[in-house]
Design a protein around this motif. Structure first.
Motif, PDB file in Angstrom:
ATOM      1  N   VAL A  81       0.806  -1.203   0.000  1.00  0.00           N
ATOM      2  CA  VAL A  81       0.000   0.000   0.000  1.00  0.00           C
ATOM      3  C   VAL A  81       0.843   1.258   0.000  1.00  0.00           C
ATOM      4  O   VAL A  81       0.644   2.142  -0.792  1.00  0.00           O
ATOM      5  N   GLU A 140     -11.109   2.015  -6.865  1.00  0.00           N
ATOM      6  CA  GLU A 140     -11.010   1.226  -5.643  1.00  0.00           C
ATOM      7  C   GLU A 140     -11.725   1.912  -4.483  1.00  0.00           C
ATOM      8  O   GLU A 140     -11.896   3.118  -4.463  1.00  0.00           O
ATOM      9  N   HIS A 141     -12.119   1.107  -3.517  1.00  0.00           N
ATOM     10  CA  HIS A 141     -12.703   1.571  -2.254  1.00  0.00           C
ATOM     11  C   HIS A 141     -14.053   2.247  -2.418  1.00  0.00           C
ATOM     12  O   HIS A 141     -14.529   2.906  -1.505  1.00  0.00           O
ATOM     13  N   GLY A 162      -8.297   5.204  -5.201  1.00  0.00           N
ATOM     14  CA  GLY A 162      -9.242   5.626  -4.177  1.00  0.00           C
ATOM     15  C   GLY A 162      -8.733   6.626  -3.159  1.00  0.00           C
ATOM     16  O   GLY A 162      -9.369   6.806  -2.117  1.00  0.00           O
ATOM     17  N   LEU A 163      -7.619   7.322  -3.431  1.00  0.00           N
ATOM     18  CA  LEU A 163      -7.113   8.277  -2.449  1.00  0.00           C
ATOM     19  C   LEU A 163      -8.116   9.391  -2.170  1.00  0.00           C
ATOM     20  O   LEU A 163      -8.207   9.887  -1.051  1.00  0.00           O
ATOM     21  N   ARG A 185     -11.174   9.360  -1.866  1.00  0.00           N
ATOM     22  CA  ARG A 185     -12.357   8.977  -1.100  1.00  0.00           C
ATOM     23  C   ARG A 185     -12.152   9.120   0.403  1.00  0.00           C
ATOM     24  O   ARG A 185     -13.118   9.169   1.163  1.00  0.00           O
ATOM     25  N   ARG A 205     -10.303   8.247   4.386  1.00  0.00           N
ATOM     26  CA  ARG A 205     -10.102   7.108   5.276  1.00  0.00           C
ATOM     27  C   ARG A 205     -11.328   6.221   5.413  1.00  0.00           C
ATOM     28  O   ARG A 205     -11.217   4.999   5.511  1.00  0.00           O
ATOM     29  N   TRP A 227     -11.460   3.490   2.882  1.00  0.00           N
ATOM     30  CA  TRP A 227     -10.363   2.542   2.758  1.00  0.00           C
ATOM     31  C   TRP A 227     -10.648   1.312   3.615  1.00  0.00           C
ATOM     32  O   TRP A 227     -11.370   1.384   4.605  1.00  0.00           O
ATOM     33  N   THR A 228     -10.056   0.210   3.234  1.00  0.00           N
ATOM     34  CA  THR A 228     -10.363  -1.054   3.896  1.00  0.00           C
ATOM     35  C   THR A 228     -10.011  -1.005   5.378  1.00  0.00           C
ATOM     36  O   THR A 228      -9.012  -0.410   5.785  1.00  0.00           O
ATOM     37  N   MET A 254      -6.519  -2.119   6.556  1.00  0.00           N
ATOM     38  CA  MET A 254      -5.340  -1.303   6.277  1.00  0.00           C
ATOM     39  C   MET A 254      -4.794  -0.715   7.581  1.00  0.00           C
ATOM     40  O   MET A 254      -5.537  -0.190   8.403  1.00  0.00           O
ATOM     41  N   LYS A 274      -2.677   4.288   6.154  1.00  0.00           N
ATOM     42  CA  LYS A 274      -3.685   5.323   5.916  1.00  0.00           C
ATOM     43  C   LYS A 274      -3.080   6.716   6.052  1.00  0.00           C
ATOM     44  O   LYS A 274      -3.421   7.636   5.294  1.00  0.00           O
ATOM     45  N   ARG A 306      -1.124   7.539   2.924  1.00  0.00           N
ATOM     46  CA  ARG A 306      -2.047   7.837   1.832  1.00  0.00           C
ATOM     47  C   ARG A 306      -2.618   9.247   1.989  1.00  0.00           C
ATOM     48  O   ARG A 306      -2.753   9.994   1.012  1.00  0.00           O
TER      49      ARG A 306
END
Length: 593
Positions: free
Chosen positions: A34, A82-83, A268-269, A271, A273, A276-277, A280, A285, A288
């Protein structure tokens, strides 16, 4: 891979991150997955067709690598972000087909690409050259933009040289990152601390050329192997953009930022925290969030500078902002974080973007005044004491880069204030004369406010340059605002030969503001001060033109503008107003010695 004697580079690891690695068996793989994912191989090569697969071999390599990747291939082929919680990929995952996704992030390198990668790695300059440039970057350059988290980066840099044959895409992406960082760092050499124009016998120009060519080749391979991109790819694209800026090509920086923004959106940055999964790690995080903030800052500055629509939406919420205190050298919760200036820059950009008028909207003096008042009441009072316009300097000795970061933030603050008022320059004299008297007074006041903001910008640039040793530099934070603020002042002096005119006195707009950063400057504004500040900016740019193409172009343009400025009697009277008989003895009826 080049071998060479080990040169010890300043390095440290994050203790809490190591603890998490020990506590969670999968941490090693996840952190390499990541945190290091960033570069959109559409890199800033001027060809702009990096993502087009021209040869049959390239097409076959990409097809084989994607057909074997499950949901990761689905995301690539259909373009799913993503996300997301609502797109079709999110539905597929809800149906239980997303569990293998983390293992697919850091893919193995397709066999067909091994030879091409090895050929480029073998062309790298010697290890000791990179060691020197990495150390120089960390100590002298990193504080400016903080593209990477230094302890993590140094740890992975040391490990990279011991990997042997590269077998994972992220290993190649990381190579592109540190190669581009070294090339970018070399833009600040020679320096006061290192006055030679070569490293271990290799000329700086040759080092830059080799690094750029190898990084471009490796980045293109990464795009073929993983078109979607990674966090590392977004980072090294941003580094590439900053290097373009140093070389005097802001349009190329904009292109690089465009590529980095697309990568950031695909992974997906944007979007935040919450999207995010949950698996992670908080450190991942945090990194990112920091990368996204840097992208957002430059997106805001460049879109305003180039008058283009930004790549990211105006909203920057708490979900996007860094939260962790990652300054391992100072054990004090009240200490400024190394990243504090970038965080404040992101908030500053977000504040002004939230109030920005629609593109093409006519200038409304009343609205501009309201924006200024809101900024003075809602933003400036909440700056930390060590970044305030009248700052506390208690941390300056322990954090030697803090004064530099403070000056960069202050220049940015007055730059935004310039942008708030600069459209007043577009008003034709006939338009102003047709306004009601009270609105004419407001326009006159805002011209003075614009000049005051430009003067404060130039004052901040002068302080920043002095802190840098007043030496030769390609640092855009010294060059660009000096040019833009000087052009504003020349415009005001040229368009109105009696500017700034008489003091507005009681007829000026009333401002019941607790904080008014332009108030004093407006009250003491003279034509001579504006002219002298412009001349000083020109002298600075002419000095820096010896090493910077950007400064050279700016100095040439500004010199022509100054040469064409009218010199009215009012201007001459103002220019000589502060001189005395001691300055020119002949004016007092005496012959000079």
């Amino acid at each position: 891979m080049q071998s060479g004697g080990r040169k010890r580079v300043v390095s440290s690891c994050l203790p809490c991150y190591r603890k998490k690695q020990k506590a969670t068996p999968q941490t090693d793989a996840r952190s390499h997955e990541v945190v290091p994912a960033y570069h959109d191989t559409q890199s800033q090569d001027t060809s702009s067709n990096d993502e087009l697969v021209g040869s049959a071999l390239d097409w076959r390599t990409k097809r084989i690598s994607t057909l074997c990747q499950g949901n990761d291939a689905l995301a690539e082929m259909f373009g799913y972000v993503e996300h997301s919680e609502s797109n079709t990929l999110a539905l597929v995952r809800r149906l239980g087909l997303g569990e293998d996704e983390p293992q697919n992030r850091n893919r193995d390198i397709a066999p067909e690409a091994y030879d091409e990668i090895d050929m480029n790695i073998k062309r790298l300059p010697g290890r000791k050259i990179f060691d020197f440039l990495i150390q120089f970057y960390i100590t002298e350059v990193h504080w400016m933009e903080q593209i990477v988290y230094a302890p993590w980066f140094l740890s992975h840099y040391q490990k990279w040289w011991n990997v042997g044959r590269l077998s994972r895409i992220n290993d190649v992406e990381f190579a592109v990152l540190f190669i581009r960082i070294c090339s970018y760092a070399s833009q600040f050499l020679p320096s006061p601390s290192y006055t030679i124009d070569r490293i271990r016998g290799m000329p700086l120009a040759d080092i830059r050329a080799a690094c750029h060519d190898i990084a471009e080749n490796l980045a293109a391979i990464c795009v073929r192997l993983n078109a979607r991109g990674t966090l590392l790819r977004a980072q090294h694209l941003l580094v590439l953009g900053l290097q373009w800026q140093c070389e005097g090509s802001t349009n190329a920086f904009w292109d690089a930022l465009s590529n980095a923004a697309r990568v950031a959106q695909r992974i997906g940055l944007h979007r935040g925290r919450a999207a995010w999964t949950q698996e992670m790690h908080e450190f991942d995080k945090e990194i990112r969030s920091r990368v996204y903030c840097n992208l957002y800052i430059w997106d805001s500055h460049l879109s305003a500078q180039l008058d283009c629509s930004p790549f990211f939406s105006a909203s920057l919420t708490a979900e996007h902002l860094p939260r962790m205190h990652l300054t391992p050298d100072i054990d004090d919760a009240d200490a400024p974080e190394d990243y504090s200036e970038r965080l404040l820059q992101a908030r500053l950009a977000s504040f002004w973007r939230s109030l920005a008028p629609k593109q093409g909207a006519k200038y409304d003096a009343t609205v501009a005044e309201e924006r200024y008042g809101k900024f003075c009441s809602d933003f400036l009072p909440h700056l930390p004491p060590y970044f305030a316009l009248e700052p506390s300097k208690e941390w300056d000795e322990r954090l030697p880069k803090l004064p530099l970061q403070r000056q960069i933030l202050h220049v940015a603050i007055f730059d935004f204030l310039c942008q708030n008022f600069r459209q007043v320059l577009l008003r034709e004299p006939s338009q102003v004369q047709s306004l009601p008297a009270y609105k004419q007074v407001v326009v006159a006041s805002q011209k003075r406010a614009l000049a005051a903001a430009a003067l404060k910008m130039l004052e901040g640039v002068a302080k920043l340059h002095a802190l840098l040793g007043a030496s030769y530099t390609r640092f855009a934070a010294v060059i660009l605002p000096a040019f833009e603020a000087a052009v504003v002042l020349v415009s005001l002096l040229t368009m109105d030969q009696r500017f700034p005119g008489a003091d507005l006195g009681d007829d000026g707009p009333l401002r019941a503001l607790d904080v008014d950063p332009l108030g004093w400057e407006k009250a003491h504004l003279t034509r001579d001060r504006c002219y002298q500040a412009t001349q000083q900016a020109l002298a600075r740019l002419e000095m820096l033109a010896e090493v910077s193409n950007m400064a050279k172009a700016g100095a040439g343009t500004l010199a022509r503008l100054v040469a064409n400025m009218p010199h009215s009697e009012a201007a001459l009277d103002d220019s000589f107003a502060h001189y005395t008989a001691e300055t020119f003895p002949g004016l007092n009826g005496e012959r000079p010695d």
